[in-house]
Scaffold this motif. Sequence first.
Motif, short mmCIF file in Angstrom:
data_model
loop_
_atom_site.label_atom_id
_atom_site.label_comp_id
_atom_site.label_asym_id
_atom_site.label_seq_id
_atom_site.Cartn_x
_atom_site.Cartn_y
_atom_site.Cartn_z
N ASP A 1 -0.85 -1.56 -5.18
CA ASP A 1 0.10 -1.22 -6.25
C ASP A 1 -0.62 -0.86 -7.55
N ALA A 2 -1.83 -1.40 -7.75
CA ALA A 2 -2.57 -1.14 -8.98
C ALA A 2 -2.99 0.32 -9.10
N VAL A 3 -3.14 1.01 -7.96
CA VAL A 3 -3.58 2.42 -8.00
C VAL A 3 -2.46 3.37 -7.60
N ALA A 4 -1.26 2.86 -7.35
CA ALA A 4 -0.18 3.71 -6.84
C ALA A 4 0.25 4.77 -7.84
N ALA A 5 0.33 4.41 -9.11
CA ALA A 5 0.88 5.35 -10.10
C ALA A 5 -0.12 6.43 -10.49
N GLU A 6 -1.35 6.04 -10.81
CA GLU A 6 -2.36 6.98 -11.31
C GLU A 6 -3.33 7.44 -10.23
N GLY A 7 -3.29 6.81 -9.07
CA GLY A 7 -4.22 7.18 -8.01
C GLY A 7 -5.51 6.38 -8.10
N GLY A 8 -6.22 6.31 -6.98
CA GLY A 8 -7.49 5.60 -6.95
C GLY A 8 -7.83 5.15 -5.54
N LEU B 1 1.03 1.91 1.46
CA LEU B 1 0.33 2.81 0.55
C LEU B 1 1.37 3.73 -0.10
N ARG B 2 1.37 3.72 -1.44
CA ARG B 2 2.28 4.60 -2.18
C ARG B 2 1.47 5.36 -3.20
N ALA B 3 1.75 6.65 -3.31
CA ALA B 3 1.04 7.49 -4.26
C ALA B 3 2.06 8.26 -5.09
N GLY B 4 1.84 8.26 -6.40
CA GLY B 4 2.71 9.02 -7.27
C GLY B 4 2.49 10.51 -7.11
N ALA B 5 3.39 11.29 -7.68
CA ALA B 5 3.31 12.74 -7.57
C ALA B 5 1.98 13.25 -8.11
#
Length: 734
Positions: A393-400, A416-420
Motif C-alpha cells: 500500500d505504501a507504493v500503490a499511489a506513486e509507484g515503486g 498489488l494495486r497501482a495508481g494511474a
Amino acid sequence: MTRITPEALYRLLPAVHRLRDAGEGGPLAALMAVLAREGAVVEENIEQLLDNLFIETCEDWAAPYIGGTIGYRALYEVEGVQVGTRAEVANTIGYRRRKGTAAVLEALARDVTGWPAHVVEYFQVTATCQHMNHVRPGHALAPRLSDPLPLESLDRAFDRTLQTVDVRSIQQTVSRRSLGGRHNFQNIGLWLWRLMARGSTRMPVTAVDARRYLFDPLGAPRQLVNLPLPEATITSISRPEHVPGDISRRALDADPALWYGADRALALYLDGEFVPVSRIEACDLSDDGPGWNHSPHTALPEAELRLREGTPLPDPLLPPDPPNAMIRIDPVLGRIAFPDAETREIRATWHSGFPGRIGGGEYNRARTLTRDPGQALVLYPGPDHVTLQSALDAVAAEGGIVELTANEVFAEPAALRAGAGTEVILRAANGLRPILRPGGPLTLEGGAEARLALDGVTVEGAPVEIGPDGDGASPATVTLRHVTLIPGLSFTDTGAPATPNATSLAVSAIGVELLLDRCITGPIAMDETTNAEIRDSIVDAAALVPRESAAALAISGPGLEGDPAGALTIRASTVVGRILARVFPLVSDSLLHARSESGAPVRAIRRQQGCMRFSFVPHGSVTPRRYRCQPQLAIAEAVAEAEEGGPVTDADRAQIIARVSRAMRPGFTSQRASDPAYLQLRGVAPREIRAGASDEGEMGAWHLLAAPQREANLRIRLEEYLRFGLEAGLFHET
C-alpha cells in the motif's frame, strides 16, 4: 591509472581564465566536464585493450581471437547459456600436453558443455582373465552382494561392477535403457549431469505433525541432490561428491559428513543454531500405514531404556552413553523425523535437481532487477511495515518496488494495486526464493496506463487474478518474470497437483498486455482482448494423471469452455494442454503438447493472421500457416516419399498420417511439476523434436539450455582429444 575528473582538468587552466569563467556563468567548466567525460571513455578503452591481452580478463568477443594464436578451433555459439570458450581457451595448452588421458576428457566435457561430467574407461570394468603374476584383488567378476552401497550405482556413471565384453558400438546408445555397447577395451564413456542443483537456503520446513517434517516448504516429496565439491587437482577423476547426483539413504549413512554440513548439500537449524552431524542419522522414512517407517521413538531416560532392553545399568564410574536423540533424515523422500515433539523453529538448507533457471529460485537474476532513478524501494520484512500488504500500500499511489529480502513463507493476504500511470513491482531479492501463501486469490489491479510486475516469487495455494481497479480501469501491462504459479495451485503429500485443472492465472481486465518470461504456471484464463506473450516458460494444465494433462484446457477464455483467450505469442515455451485463442501472431520454437477426443487440440479463431514456425503443433489443430512444424513436416515428407512409387489414395494417406502422428510425439522424463526432470525431453524422443527448433535446438521451454548444441560441441572436441583407436559414447546420468 588516475582518472581524469572535471575538477582536475579545470584546475589546469590559468587562474585568470577561471576567474573570468566564473563571472560569465562557467561555460569553460561545462566544457571541461564534457572533455573529462569523453576522456574517461578513451581511458577506459585503453585499459580494456590491456585487459583483452589476457584470457582471464578479456571481453567475450576477444576470447576466440586469443584462442586463434594457439590454434584453437571455435565451436558453435551457445547464446543465453553460461557456457563459453573462455575456460577452454585458458586450458587448451594444458589439455594438449595431457591429450588422451581420462582427466583431460572429463575436464574438456565440463568446459565445453557446462555440465558436470565423469569419464569411465570401460577396459577397467570389463571382465578379463588375470595373470597370476599380476593379481588384482579388486577386479572380481561377481559383486559382493553383502555390500549393497556399490550396487546402487549399477548401470550408472560410478558402476564398478565387471561385465563381459559387448562388441556393439558405444555410439549407438541413446538412453540409459539401452546401454549396450559400453564394456569393451577401446570404449570411453562420458556421463553428463544435465540437471543442476537448485538450492534452498535456510527455508522453513513443512510440518506433518509435531515430530515429522518435510524439507520442501511446498509440502512435496523431494529427492535431495548433492552440492558438488571442487576437485582437488586437475588430474583427478570425479567422484560422487563432485557431481550433483542423487543422495541415497545408504550413501548418507556411510558418510554423513560428506553430504551434511553448513556448506554442504543439506543442513538443519533449530532456532538458528546448526544441528551437528553427530545428531543426524540416515533412515528409510517411507510410508507405513498412517505413519512413517522407522520414525524415531521418544528419547527415554537411561535407566528406563536399559530396563526395557534388558541390559544392565551402566557403571557410574564410566562416562555415560550418548542420549537416544538422533534426528532421522530420508534424502530420497526429503523427510525429517525428530525423536520428540519439536517446539523450536526448524529451518533447512537443501538442494534438489532441476533442468534450468526458470520459475524463480536462488540463481542469479541481477540482470532483471533494475531500478529507475527516483523509484521508491521498500524492503520487506523491515522495521517500517509490519505486514506485506502495508508495504504494498505504501507504493500503490506513486509507484515503486517492494522487495522481499528473506527466504520465508509469507502466509498473509496480499493485493498489488497501482495508481494511474504508475508502476508497482513485487519482487524477490537476488539469490532468494520467497513463497507467497495468500490464502485467497492474489489480485493485481491498476488504473489507466498502470504497470504491474511479479518477479522471482512462488505463489502457493491460490491463483493470481488480474482485474480492473475500483473505477473500472485496467492496467496497461502486467509482467510475470521468474515466477512459479504452481500447476494445481499446490502439491499433495505425493507431489501430485492438489487441485487438478484449477486456473492459476486469470485475466478479467480489458486490453492488458501480459508477459510471462521464464515462468512456470498452471492453466491460464484470459479475456479475449488480452495480448499475451509467453517466453521461455511452461504452462501446464495439471491434470491429476499427468498423461491426461494434454487433454485438459491449458489456455482459454475466462468463461465457458468455448470462449477463446486473446492474442497469444509463444516463444520457446512448452504448453501442456489444449489451447483456444483468438489469434496466434507468432508461435516459434515451442512445444504445444495437446490432444482432444473431439475438436482441435490447438485452435485459433482467426487463421488468416499470424504464423507458426519450428514448433510441435498436434495434428488436427486449426491454426495459421505453419512453417517446418511437426508432425506436419514429417507427414508431408512421408506422403511425398510414398508418391514416388505411384498415386497415394485417401486411405493410404490417412494411414500415413496416423502412423507418423503416433511416432512423432514428444516424450518427457516427467510431467509432474514436483519431479526434478520436469518436462525434460527424453533421449528417445524424436530427433525432429529434440533438434527441430530454428537454431537446431530442442523445441519447448528447455530450448534455452541449448542441449543439442552443447553435445555437438563436445563430439567435435572428442575428435581432437580422443586417443587413436578409442571410441567414446555420451550418456545422460540425469
